[in-house]
Scaffold this motif. Structure first.
Motif, PDB file in Angstrom:
ATOM      1  N   GLU A 271      56.898  44.470  40.159  1.00 24.23           N
ATOM      2  CA  GLU A 271      56.407  44.394  38.778  1.00 24.23           C
ATOM      3  C   GLU A 271      56.656  45.751  38.124  1.00 24.23           C
ATOM      4  OE1 GLU A 271      52.224  43.511  38.128  1.00 24.23           O
ATOM      5  OE2 GLU A 271      52.459  43.676  35.948  1.00 24.23           O
TER       6      GLU A 271
ATOM      7  N   ASN B  80      55.980  42.669  32.143  1.00 23.77           N
ATOM      8  CA  ASN B  80      54.869  42.274  31.259  1.00 23.77           C
ATOM      9  C   ASN B  80      55.364  42.118  29.826  1.00 23.77           C
ATOM     10  OD1 ASN B  80      52.325  42.511  33.000  1.00 23.77           O
ATOM     11  ND2 ASN B  80      53.411  44.444  33.405  1.00 23.77           N
TER      12      ASN B  80
ATOM     13  N   GLU C  51      55.784  38.059  32.634  1.00 21.99           N
ATOM     14  CA  GLU C  51      54.335  37.870  32.775  1.00 21.99           C
ATOM     15  C   GLU C  51      53.684  37.811  31.405  1.00 21.99           C
ATOM     16  OE1 GLU C  51      52.496  40.651  35.458  1.00 21.99           O
ATOM     17  OE2 GLU C  51      54.026  40.343  37.011  1.00 21.99           O
TER      18      GLU C  51
ATOM     19  N   ASP D 112      49.675  35.936  33.884  1.00 16.85           N
ATOM     20  CA  ASP D 112      49.041  37.167  34.348  1.00 16.85           C
ATOM     21  C   ASP D 112      47.531  37.054  34.193  1.00 16.85           C
ATOM     22  OD1 ASP D 112      48.931  39.745  35.299  1.00 16.85           O
ATOM     23  OD2 ASP D 112      49.943  40.659  33.582  1.00 16.85           O
TER      24      ASP D 112
ATOM     25  N   LYS E 201      49.233  34.615  38.672  1.00 16.40           N
ATOM     26  CA  LYS E 201      48.808  35.881  39.251  1.00 16.40           C
ATOM     27  C   LYS E 201      47.278  35.952  39.210  1.00 16.40           C
ATOM     28  CE  LYS E 201      51.441  39.412  39.224  1.00 16.40           C
ATOM     29  NZ  LYS E 201      52.205  40.647  38.888  1.00 16.40           N
TER      30      LYS E 201
ATOM     31  N   GLU F 106      46.657  39.861  43.030  1.00 22.30           N
ATOM     32  CA  GLU F 106      46.787  41.240  42.552  1.00 22.30           C
ATOM     33  C   GLU F 106      45.663  42.124  43.073  1.00 22.30           C
ATOM     34  OE1 GLU F 106      48.481  41.752  38.327  1.00 22.30           O
ATOM     35  OE2 GLU F 106      46.813  40.355  38.130  1.00 22.30           O
TER      36      GLU F 106
HETATM   37 CA    CA Z   1      51.078  42.153  34.870  1.00 24.90          CA
END
Ligand code: CA
Ligand code: C2E
Ligand code: CA
Ligand code: CA
Length: 279
Positions: free
Chosen positions: A58, A117, A149, A179, A200, A236
């Motif tokens: 990421e 992101n 994301e 996300d 996530k 995460e």
């Molecule tokens: Ca993220």
């Protein structure tokens, strides 16, 4: 300053709508920082929970200010979202990430992906899809190497528009991750409506595992849901071996967190990738 109806003068600017921690000097510094190239990307490994093999990274934005040092994203992303700079920064990050994935793959000698992101404002921008195409074309990266994301909130603002944009992403084989899953104001109906590939699980549900019965229940339900819908799950904020072992046992295939790798500059990520190959 602005006149009110009653003749009083109050200080007013559109900035007043910004978050409470809003810092005008920081905002001014950001414009300069864009010109001077003070923003950079860090990369955090996303690993197979069982084998610890790095599957992807990421990208996390960093601002290296000449005197303030590293300014964390929680301080500058909301400002950038507010004043529109996020469109510029986001397009840059997409391009930089796509360029980087090629080097990572060369080092690893296998397929990897990069997860970027996308802010709500960037996702809604008219230029978003053309910036995505530019990033892919310029770098030679392929759509299937890219995960974008987005948060639940991004989907809810204008679902019809979101659906149209996501269809275009699917045409390009770009995958979509939700996300911070479960932390937004969401309805499960969007899992049916939108072409989502990855969930996530937010650190908020991971940090008290495995002791917390509530968090354990939530994670199990998310994993079960994902299994039935054929979605991949990334947990995460995994910091301990106990968390990792529990998640693996529950069938969570991918984890991301300080335990398996902090966010790091590209050259350090290359080293991590080389070492990961021989473990
Ligand atoms: Ca993220
Ligand atoms: P996020 O997308 O949820 O990213 C995960 C955050 O958790 C990152 O914080 C990461 O450094 C941190 N983290 C990862 N593993 C652990 C762990 O084991 N323990 C703990 N305590 N934290 C962990 P970071 O880098 O400070 O970024 C914060 C947020 O800023 C991100 O949250 C994301 O919402 C936003 N952000 C960062 N980079 C970008 C970007 O390029 N574009 C946009 N639009 N937003 C970004
Ligand atoms: Ca997250
Ligand atoms: Ca988060």
């Amino acid at each position: 300053a602005k006149e009110t109806g009653k003749g009083r003068t109050v200080l007013y600017s559109p900035r007043d709508q910004g978050p409470p921690e809003h810092d005008i000097s920081l905002e001014a510094a950001m414009f300069k920082a864009v010109r001077e190239g003070e923003f950079l990307l860090y990369y955090q490994p996303i690993v197979d929970a069982r084998t610890k093999v790095i599957e992807g990274f990421e990208t996390l934005m960093r601002w290296k200010h000449p005197t303030l040092g590293m300014v964390p994203p929680v301080r500058f992303i909301p400002i950038a979202e507010n004043n529109g700079l996020i469109n510029l920064l986001g397009a840059w990050a997409l391009k930089a990430a796509c360029m980087q994935i090629r080097q990572f793959q060369e080092v690893a000698g296998r397929e990897l992906y990069i997860s970027v992101n996308i802010s709500p404002r960037q996702f809604r921008s008219d230029r978003f899809l053309s910036e995505l195409d530019d990033a892919l074309a310029m770098s030679g990266a392929e759509g299937h190497q890219l995960v974008l994301e987005i948060t639940e909130g991004t989907l809810m603002v204008d679902p019809a528009h979101a659906e149209a944009v996501m269809e275009k992403m699917v045409e390009r084989k770009v995958r979509i991750a939700i996300d911070d899953f479960g932390t937004g104001y969401s309805s499960l109906a969007y899992l049916k409506r939108f072409p989502i590939s990855v969930l996530k699980i937010d650190r908020a549900f991971v940090k008290d595992l495995p002791g917390s019965h509530k968090d354990a229940a939530i994670c199990k339900v998310v994993l079960d849901l994902a299994r039935h819908l054929s979605l991949a799950v990334v947990a995460e904020g995994v910091e301990t071996e106990d968390q990792l072992a529990w998640l693996d046992e529950q069938g969570c295939h991918y984890v991301q967190g300080y335990l398996t790798g902090k966010p790091m500059p590209a050259n350090v990520a290359v080293t991590a990738l080389k070492e990961n190959l021989y473990t």
